[in-house]
Design an enzyme around this catalytic site. Structure first.
Site, PDB file in Angstrom:
ATOM      1  N   GLU A 172     -19.705   5.161  36.330  1.00 48.32           N
ATOM      2  CA  GLU A 172     -19.569   6.313  36.332  1.00 48.32           C
ATOM      3  C   GLU A 172     -20.568   6.803  36.227  1.00 48.32           C
ATOM      4  OE1 GLU A 172     -16.432   7.805  33.528  1.00 48.32           O
ATOM      5  OE2 GLU A 172     -15.080   5.922  34.062  1.00 48.32           O
ATOM      6  N   ILE A 205      -7.448  19.639  27.837  1.00 46.54           N
ATOM      7  CA  ILE A 205      -7.058  20.403  28.602  1.00 46.54           C
ATOM      8  C   ILE A 205      -7.618  21.875  28.685  1.00 46.54           C
ATOM      9  CG2 ILE A 205      -4.620  21.432  30.027  1.00 46.54           C
ATOM     10  CD1 ILE A 205      -3.515  18.718  29.402  1.00 46.54           C
ATOM     11  N   LEU A 206      -8.309  22.830  29.758  1.00 44.28           N
ATOM     12  CA  LEU A 206      -8.760  24.141  29.564  1.00 44.28           C
ATOM     13  C   LEU A 206      -7.750  24.702  30.324  1.00 44.28           C
ATOM     14  CD1 LEU A 206     -12.753  23.101  30.721  1.00 44.28           C
ATOM     15  CD2 LEU A 206     -11.507  23.977  28.006  1.00 44.28           C
ATOM     16  N   ASN A 210     -15.867  17.677  36.930  1.00 47.25           N
ATOM     17  CA  ASN A 210     -15.784  16.656  36.011  1.00 47.25           C
ATOM     18  C   ASN A 210     -16.148  15.667  36.414  1.00 47.25           C
ATOM     19  OD1 ASN A 210     -13.721  15.650  33.618  1.00 47.25           O
ATOM     20  ND2 ASN A 210     -11.738  15.586  34.778  1.00 47.25           N
ATOM     21  N   HIS A 214     -13.278  11.465  36.111  1.00 45.07           N
ATOM     22  CA  HIS A 214     -12.313  10.797  36.119  1.00 45.07           C
ATOM     23  C   HIS A 214     -12.662   9.680  36.375  1.00 45.07           C
ATOM     24  CE1 HIS A 214      -7.966  11.558  35.346  1.00 45.07           C
ATOM     25  NE2 HIS A 214      -7.583  10.400  35.843  1.00 45.07           N
ATOM     26  N   ASP A 237      -6.970  17.420  36.876  1.00 46.45           N
ATOM     27  CA  ASP A 237      -7.722  16.626  38.247  1.00 46.45           C
ATOM     28  C   ASP A 237      -7.015  16.310  39.646  1.00 46.45           C
ATOM     29  OD1 ASP A 237      -8.345  15.231  35.208  1.00 46.45           O
ATOM     30  OD2 ASP A 237      -6.515  14.206  35.194  1.00 46.45           O
ATOM     31  N   MET A 261     -12.045  15.655  26.649  1.00 45.08           N
ATOM     32  CA  MET A 261     -10.592  15.086  26.417  1.00 45.08           C
ATOM     33  C   MET A 261      -9.923  16.137  26.342  1.00 45.08           C
ATOM     34  SD  MET A 261     -11.089  12.459  27.924  1.00 45.08           S
ATOM     35  CE  MET A 261      -9.696  11.645  27.671  1.00 45.08           C
TER      36      MET A 261
HETATM   37  C1  GAR Z   1     -14.877   8.535  30.396  1.00 46.61           C
HETATM   38  O1  GAR Z   1     -14.361   7.411  31.221  1.00 46.61           O
HETATM   39  C2  GAR Z   1     -14.988   9.640  31.551  1.00 46.61           C
HETATM   40  O2  GAR Z   1     -14.794   9.479  32.274  1.00 46.61           O
HETATM   41  C3  GAR Z   1     -12.958   9.649  30.689  1.00 46.61           C
HETATM   42  O3  GAR Z   1     -13.173   9.300  28.643  1.00 46.61           O
HETATM   43  C4  GAR Z   1     -14.377   8.422  29.352  1.00 46.61           C
HETATM   44  C5  GAR Z   1     -15.366   9.647  28.262  1.00 46.61           C
HETATM   45  O4  GAR Z   1     -16.724   8.703  28.296  1.00 46.61           O
HETATM   46  N1  GAR Z   1     -13.221  10.973  31.204  1.00 46.61           N
HETATM   47  C6  GAR Z   1     -11.659  10.968  31.448  1.00 46.61           C
HETATM   48  O5  GAR Z   1     -10.802  11.226  30.608  1.00 46.61           O
HETATM   49  C7  GAR Z   1     -11.705  12.903  31.353  1.00 46.61           C
HETATM   50  N2  GAR Z   1      -9.828  13.100  31.514  1.00 46.61           N
HETATM   51  P1  GAR Z   1     -18.086   8.370  27.474  1.00 46.61           P
HETATM   52  O6  GAR Z   1     -17.825   9.459  26.482  1.00 46.61           O
HETATM   53  O7  GAR Z   1     -18.733   7.651  26.755  1.00 46.61           O
HETATM   54  O8  GAR Z   1     -19.035   8.818  28.532  1.00 46.61           O
END
Ligand code: GAR
Length: 211
Positions: free
Chosen positions: A170, A88-89, A103, A105, A141, A86
């Protein structure tokens, strides 16, 4: 054997789905920018090396990015997977790993970039939502899309129920894409994601379903 590194910031459920998928490669490290990320424990429990680089200890974003890049380079990975990372790079970091930086998203990009994607989807009233795996480029993104999975938005959904439905997809989508990359089938070519021997998707998701 190919090597990959996973970057996390928290729970790490996507990381777990990658580690548990039997990918054709070795996970060289799981790295978190938060020392208290729950995912570090579950990675260690799976026998994977873990590293915490607390971004709060750096004077600038560039300094943090440089320390993170150095830690990744030590592992010489073929692939770097952002899995709920989380931070930003910066452009320098992204360019250094471009073409081997992915990534996931939680929205059907280019809809709903940024955070609180499920609340954004509910506020917009869409009936189909989902997740996207993409190559990372300096545009937040905004990198070339590799694969997406769609889920219905159901009457009565709130952000939590919708997030859970998306998260389940996911966990299916990201390991599939990582496998394509590690098998040498997926590359970033001229700013587009190219997949060799792409399986055709069939059928459509109608929401509400047809009577
Ligand atoms: C996931 O839903 C992922 O897609 C999102 O954070 C969550 C992490 O859950 N990523 C973002 O929003 C990136 N911008 P996790 O730690 O259980 O994988």
């Amino acid at each position: 054997m190919k090597r990959y590194v996973i970057l996390i910031s928290g729970r790490g459920s996507n990381m777990e789905s990658l580690l548990d998928a039997g990918l054709p490669g070795e996970c060289a490290a799981v790295i978190s920018n938060r020392p208290d990320a729950a995912g570090l424990e579950s990675a260690a429990a799976r026998g994977v090396a873990t590293v915490a680089i607390d971004h709060r200890g750096f004077a600038s974003r560039e300094d943090f990015d440089a320390a993170l890049a150095a830690e990744i380079d030590r592992r010489a990975p073929d692939l770097v997977l952002l899995a709920g990372f989380m931070r930003i790079l910066g452009d320098d970091f992204v360019r250094r790993f471009e073409g081997r930086l992915l990534n996931i998203h939680p929205s059907l990009l280019p809809l709903f970039p940024g955070v609180k994607t499920h609340a954004q989807a509910l506020a917009a009233g869409v009936r189909v939502h989902g997740c996207t795996v993409h190559f990372v480029t300096p545009a937040l993104d905004g990198g070339p899309i590799i694969a997406q999975a769609a889920v219905p938005v159901q009457a009565g959904d709130d952000a939590a129920t919708l997030a859970a439905r998306v998260l389940a997809e996911e966990h299916r989508l990201y390991p599939r894409v990582a496998r394509w990359f590690l098998d040498g089938r997926l590359q970033l070519l001229d700013g587009r994601a190219c997949l060799l021997h792409e399986p055709a998707a069939t059928g459509a998701l109608h929401v509400p379903a047809a009577d």
